[in-house]
Design an enzyme around this catalytic site. Structure first.
Site, PDB file in Angstrom:
ATOM      1  N   HIS A 103       0.853  -1.202   0.000  1.00 23.22           N
ATOM      2  CA  HIS A 103       0.000   0.000   0.000  1.00 23.22           C
ATOM      3  C   HIS A 103       0.879   1.239   0.000  1.00 23.22           C
ATOM      4  O   HIS A 103       1.976   1.229   0.551  1.00 23.22           O
ATOM      5  CB  HIS A 103      -0.991   0.003   1.172  1.00 23.22           C
ATOM      6  N   ASP A 123      -0.398   4.391   0.888  1.00 19.04           N
ATOM      7  CA  ASP A 123      -0.798   5.400   1.889  1.00 19.04           C
ATOM      8  C   ASP A 123      -0.018   5.150   3.174  1.00 19.04           C
ATOM      9  O   ASP A 123       0.513   4.059   3.396  1.00 19.04           O
ATOM     10  CB  ASP A 123      -2.308   5.352   2.148  1.00 19.04           C
ATOM     11  N   ASP A 126       6.672   1.010   6.338  1.00 25.11           N
ATOM     12  CA  ASP A 126       5.230   0.707   6.186  1.00 25.11           C
ATOM     13  C   ASP A 126       4.569   1.766   5.319  1.00 25.11           C
ATOM     14  O   ASP A 126       4.168   2.792   5.811  1.00 25.11           O
ATOM     15  CB  ASP A 126       4.613   0.669   7.593  1.00 25.11           C
ATOM     16  N   GLU A 129      -5.034   1.606   3.162  1.00 25.79           N
ATOM     17  CA  GLU A 129      -4.875   0.543   4.153  1.00 25.79           C
ATOM     18  C   GLU A 129      -4.911   1.091   5.564  1.00 25.79           C
ATOM     19  O   GLU A 129      -5.550   0.534   6.456  1.00 25.79           O
ATOM     20  CB  GLU A 129      -3.560  -0.199   3.910  1.00 25.79           C
ATOM     21  N   HIS A 131       4.015   3.168  12.408  1.00 31.25           N
ATOM     22  CA  HIS A 131       2.899   3.929  13.007  1.00 31.25           C
ATOM     23  C   HIS A 131       3.376   4.911  14.080  1.00 31.25           C
ATOM     24  O   HIS A 131       2.592   5.730  14.539  1.00 31.25           O
ATOM     25  CB  HIS A 131       1.810   3.020  13.610  1.00 31.25           C
TER      26      HIS A 131
HETATM   27 ZN   LIG Z   1       1.147  -1.179   6.415  1.00 36.99          ZN
END
Ligand SMILES: [Zn+2]
Length: 445
Positions: free
Chosen positions: A88, A90, A121, A152, A418
């Site tokens: 992904h 995003d 990520d 995602e 994150h």
């Molecule tokens: Zn991810």
């Protein structure tokens, strides 16, 4: 040239590609970042894959308004297996910008890592795919398909809705879901188990309205005390989750999560014990766990000397593979009602349920990835679990029951996905790209 040398020679391009991608703040939330940023990232991905043979690459709009990049690259042998590559584009928002030691949207090398939002990520995995395919050149003996989604991180489910409606477009024998990572830098791993979940809101009603805690306190049933008593039955004294009818003594058989690493990853305060009678990996990947996400009751500031007539709590139950969400939901609802003291009125409302996932690891694609990882890293691939969910995996598994799902990527624990100061180790991109390239060669045989 040896494949490994090809990959090493491509790492300069991998870095400049990743720097370009990281510079696009593709947070899929127009309230935070303009939608044009996601459109730019989608176009970047489309152009990059079109340039390496995905000549039909195009943008496909999904139900949540995000654009997925979809494409294919057939090989000479139509009978060869088909592999779907997933990632992904995003990213999570940067969160606390003050906590970043480098600019979040500028790839910055510090020590032996590359910092920036999305470096791991999942833009690092996009660059991993590109590097693997560039290293192979025209020598790709399998049919390739590609989907790089754009929402995602928001959990709005655009691709989950899209996949069953366009099942033939993405149909494959093996799916590389590249949005996880190794056990540690240089320690290859596939994620084979994800927990599902049940979210409920439990409400307690005990009185028609607030009454004075001096004039009525004692005999009057207290809704908050009842709620606390109910919640107290959901853990035993060791901290095991105890929902009546739910098994809670399963054992994890894959790679172990070291306790000191877990303590540091989770930020456990000095002197606090870890919960449960099992090892960290049992508690996290093989057993259920219940978290109280929120409680509605009078806040401290503004509270009066009154007995709360009502109270409610939002609960999140994580369930391991082997537990059906419907059975877990029923067990939790019945437990909460049965645990209510003093005849107070309890209602339970289910917000959402999600299935756990366990990868089938006995097929030809698993054998190919295990041997490719061992050659790339010089040590055997291990199995990891993940305590959270990836709903897309369940959608893939339901839509393509015969396909092998392989969850790998460059997001090892030090990547801090994150969180502020996300980073990737470039050697993980190189070694994973090599493993992916070897996998694509070996699967055909
Ligand atoms: Zn991810």
């Amino acid at each position: 040239m040896e494949l490994r040398d090809c990959v090493d020679g491509l790492m300069g391009q991998a870095r400049s590609d990743l720097a370009e991608l990281v510079a696009i703040p593709s947070v899929a939330d127009p309230r935070q970042y303009p939608a044009e940023e996601c459109a730019r990232a989608a176009q970047w991905v489309l152009d990059a894959f079109a340039a390496i043979g995905f000549t039909d690459a195009h943008l496909a709009e999904t139900a949540d308004g995000s654009q997925a990049v979809v494409g294919s690259r057939p090989c000479a042998d139509p009978e060869a297996p088909t592999v779907l590559l997933y990632a992904h584009y995003d990213v999570q928002p940067p969160l606390d910008e003050e906590a970043w030691r480098t600019p979040p949207f500028e790839l910055t090398e510090v020590g032996d890592r590359w910092y920036g939002r999305g470096t791991a990520d999942c833009k690092g995995n996009i660059v991993m795919h590109l590097t693997a395919l560039r290293a192979l050149g025209d020598d790709v003996p399998v049919n390739l398909k590609l989907v790089v989604e754009g929402s995602e991180e928001q959990g709005t489910g655009g691709l989950e809705d899209f996949v069953p409606k366009h099942a033939d477009l993405l149909r494959a024998d093996a799916i590389l879901v590249c949005d996880t990572g190794n056990a540690a830098v240089g320690h290859p791993a596939a994620t084979v188990s994800l927990r599902g979940m049940v979210n409920v809101v439990v409400s307690v009603e005990a009185l028609a309205s607030e009454v004075h805690s001096g004039m009525f306190g004692g005999p009057a049933p207290d809704a908050l005390a009842a709620l606390i008593a109910i919640l107290g039955t959901l853990r035993d004294s060791d901290g095991n989750t105890t929902v009546a009818g739910l098994e809670n003594d399963q054992v994890w058989t894959g790679e172990v999560y070291p306790e000191d690493q877990f303590r540091s990853d989770a930020g456990v305060v000095e002197g606090a014990s870890l919960l449960g009678s099992g090892a960290v990996s049992d508690m996290l990947w093989a057993r259920p766990s219940l978290t109280t996400l929120g409680i509605d009751c009078p806040p401290v500031v503004g509270s009066a000397a009154a007995i709360p007539p009502t109270a409610r709590a939002r609960l999140n139950l994580r369930i391991p593979p082997g537990t059906e969400p419907a059975a877990a939901e029923k067990a939790l609802r019945e437990h909460l009602v049965a645990a209510a003291p003093w005849g107070v009125h309890v209602t339970v409302e289910t917000e959402a349920t999600g299935s756990p996932f366990r990868a089938e690891t006995g097929g030809p694609a698993y054998r190919a990835i295990a041997s490719a990882m061992e050659e790339a890293f010089g040590r055997p691939m291990v199995s990891l679990g993940q305590g959270g969910s990836i709903p897309l995996c369940n959608v893939f598994a339901e839509t393509y029951p015969g396909a092998e799902l392989i969850l790998i990527g460059v997001e090892e624990p030090l990547a801090l996905i994150h969180a502020p100061n996300e980073s990737v180790h470039p050697q993980e991109i190189a070694d994973m790209a090599l493993a992916e390239a070897l996998f694509l060669q070996r699967l055909s045989r």
